[in-house]
Design a protein around this motif. Sequence first.
Motif, PDB file in Angstrom:
ATOM      1  N   SER A 292       4.343   5.655 -10.611  1.00 17.55           N
ATOM      2  CA  SER A 292       4.950   4.393 -11.021  1.00 17.55           C
ATOM      3  C   SER A 292       6.173   4.619 -11.896  1.00 17.55           C
ATOM      4  O   SER A 292       7.220   3.988 -11.719  1.00 17.55           O
ATOM      5  CB  SER A 292       3.914   3.548 -11.765  1.00 17.55           C
ATOM      6  OG  SER A 292       4.509   2.452 -12.409  1.00 17.55           O
TER       7      SER A 292
ATOM      8  N   ALA B 221      -1.004   0.826 -10.593  1.00 19.26           N
ATOM      9  CA  ALA B 221      -1.449   2.163 -10.995  1.00 19.26           C
ATOM     10  C   ALA B 221      -2.467   2.089 -12.121  1.00 19.26           C
ATOM     11  O   ALA B 221      -2.344   1.275 -13.038  1.00 19.26           O
ATOM     12  CB  ALA B 221      -0.256   2.999 -11.426  1.00 19.26           C
TER      13      ALA B 221
ATOM     14  N   GLY C  28       7.480   1.755 -15.995  1.00 21.82           N
ATOM     15  CA  GLY C  28       7.046   1.915 -14.603  1.00 21.82           C
ATOM     16  C   GLY C  28       7.172   0.666 -13.762  1.00 21.82           C
ATOM     17  O   GLY C  28       7.423  -0.434 -14.256  1.00 21.82           O
TER      18      GLY C  28
ATOM     19  N   THR D  56       0.044   6.496 -12.367  1.00 23.95           N
ATOM     20  CA  THR D  56       1.013   6.044 -13.365  1.00 23.95           C
ATOM     21  C   THR D  56       2.270   6.902 -13.340  1.00 23.95           C
ATOM     22  O   THR D  56       3.391   6.390 -13.491  1.00 23.95           O
ATOM     23  CB  THR D  56       0.372   6.065 -14.764  1.00 23.95           C
ATOM     24  OG1 THR D  56      -0.798   5.232 -14.766  1.00 23.95           O
ATOM     25  CG2 THR D  56       1.349   5.567 -15.814  1.00 23.95           C
TER      26      THR D  56
ATOM     27  N   ASP E 164       5.487  -1.982 -10.809  1.00 24.82           N
ATOM     28  CA  ASP E 164       4.179  -2.610 -10.558  1.00 24.82           C
ATOM     29  C   ASP E 164       3.603  -2.076  -9.257  1.00 24.82           C
ATOM     30  O   ASP E 164       3.815  -2.629  -8.176  1.00 24.82           O
ATOM     31  CB  ASP E 164       4.345  -4.131 -10.490  1.00 24.82           C
ATOM     32  CG  ASP E 164       3.020  -4.830 -10.198  1.00 24.82           C
ATOM     33  OD1 ASP E 164       1.958  -4.184 -10.378  1.00 24.82           O
ATOM     34  OD2 ASP E 164       3.054  -5.996  -9.770  1.00 24.82           O
ATOM     35  N   LEU E 165       2.860  -0.961  -9.353  1.00 28.65           N
ATOM     36  CA  LEU E 165       2.183  -0.384  -8.192  1.00 28.65           C
ATOM     37  C   LEU E 165       0.666  -0.577  -8.275  1.00 28.65           C
ATOM     38  O   LEU E 165      -0.060  -0.092  -7.410  1.00 28.65           O
ATOM     39  CB  LEU E 165       2.487   1.118  -8.087  1.00 28.65           C
ATOM     40  CG  LEU E 165       3.959   1.538  -8.044  1.00 28.65           C
ATOM     41  CD1 LEU E 165       4.055   3.057  -7.878  1.00 28.65           C
ATOM     42  CD2 LEU E 165       4.685   0.828  -6.919  1.00 28.65           C
TER      43      LEU E 165
END
Length: 369
Positions: free
Chosen positions: A343, A334, A329, A340, A331-332
């Motif tokens: 992401s 999440a 994923g 997630t 980098d949000l």
Amino acid sequence: MLNIADTLHRWCREARPFALATVVDVTGSAPLPVGTSVAVDEDGNAVGSISGGCVEGAVYELCRQVLSDQGAPQRAWFGYSDDDAFAVGLTCGGELDVLVQHLAPEAQPPLTAALADIVAGRPAAVAQVVAGPGELIGSTLSVRADGGVTSGGALDGGPTGKLVAEEARALLRAGRTTRVTVGGNGDGCPEPLTVLVHVHASRPRMLIFGAVDFAAALSQAGRFLGYRVTVCDARPVFASTARFPHADEVVVDWPHRYLSQTAVDSRTAVCVLTHDAKFDIPLLRLALDLPVAYVGAMGSRRTHDERLRLLREQGVPKDRLARLRSPIGLDLGARTPEETAVSITAEIIAHANQGTGRPLIRITGPIHR
């Protein structure tokens, strides 16, 4: 034209003539991709969009004109207007090249055959000549999933039709709509042709391993994006259709065994969410050796480092390990399963389209590549 396949199929069955306006080239930032179409029938009914609203009125009038004249196909170019925000143009700054042609269904067996396959959910490709000798402009040829060809008119038989069919077959296998150039190089087709191949392929696959809460959210996100989603886990108590209603199928099997027996291609996304070495290592060892689009694995950085060590011990070479997206994923920030899932799917989209994953405000250049 695949964006309006249902309506075009109905109009063909009703033998209703119509004008078809298709985006055959895009320069810069434009809202919709090559192959997108608008159609207008003889009663003035319109379907589809090629610009999200910017130039629809002008395209509609051009379609009406082509229907009235029933003449040769016409080309139109639409670009950005600095002087008048209400002028015909694309305020997003892009440029569209549009082909408008009159179509009589009884004279278009390739299009009619392809549309029948498409609305039935079967893979098919339509090759449309968009540049070249005047008598060929607008000619079509269709290819079925089994490689069979339906052609007519100028593309019926002969070396030109065979070359176009070969390109359409290749793009159907790849699942990609794009323009190609054929001929002009001594291969039996003396003049070069530009052909737009519209491809309706089977849905790409998303294989999710690990019947966990994150898999439930990811299966929903994957289906929303058009993937055919499979959730696989060796534990029957967790792998149930009741827990994963958005998955197309739920499989109880050891992950590596299932992956070794199922069909994958260059569009397949493999998402490993188990973060359990007894499942992960044999699965990833196999996945990293397959010609799939994406392989990602969930886990902390410590889990990732240990996973790499074990894969190296299993003999996985460095270039294969470089394909692994782990931790999975973007980098949000999440935390929840739903965040997630966003992401992970964001990384899959960015990877497929060679995007940076950075905020658009932080980069320069065109938004749409």
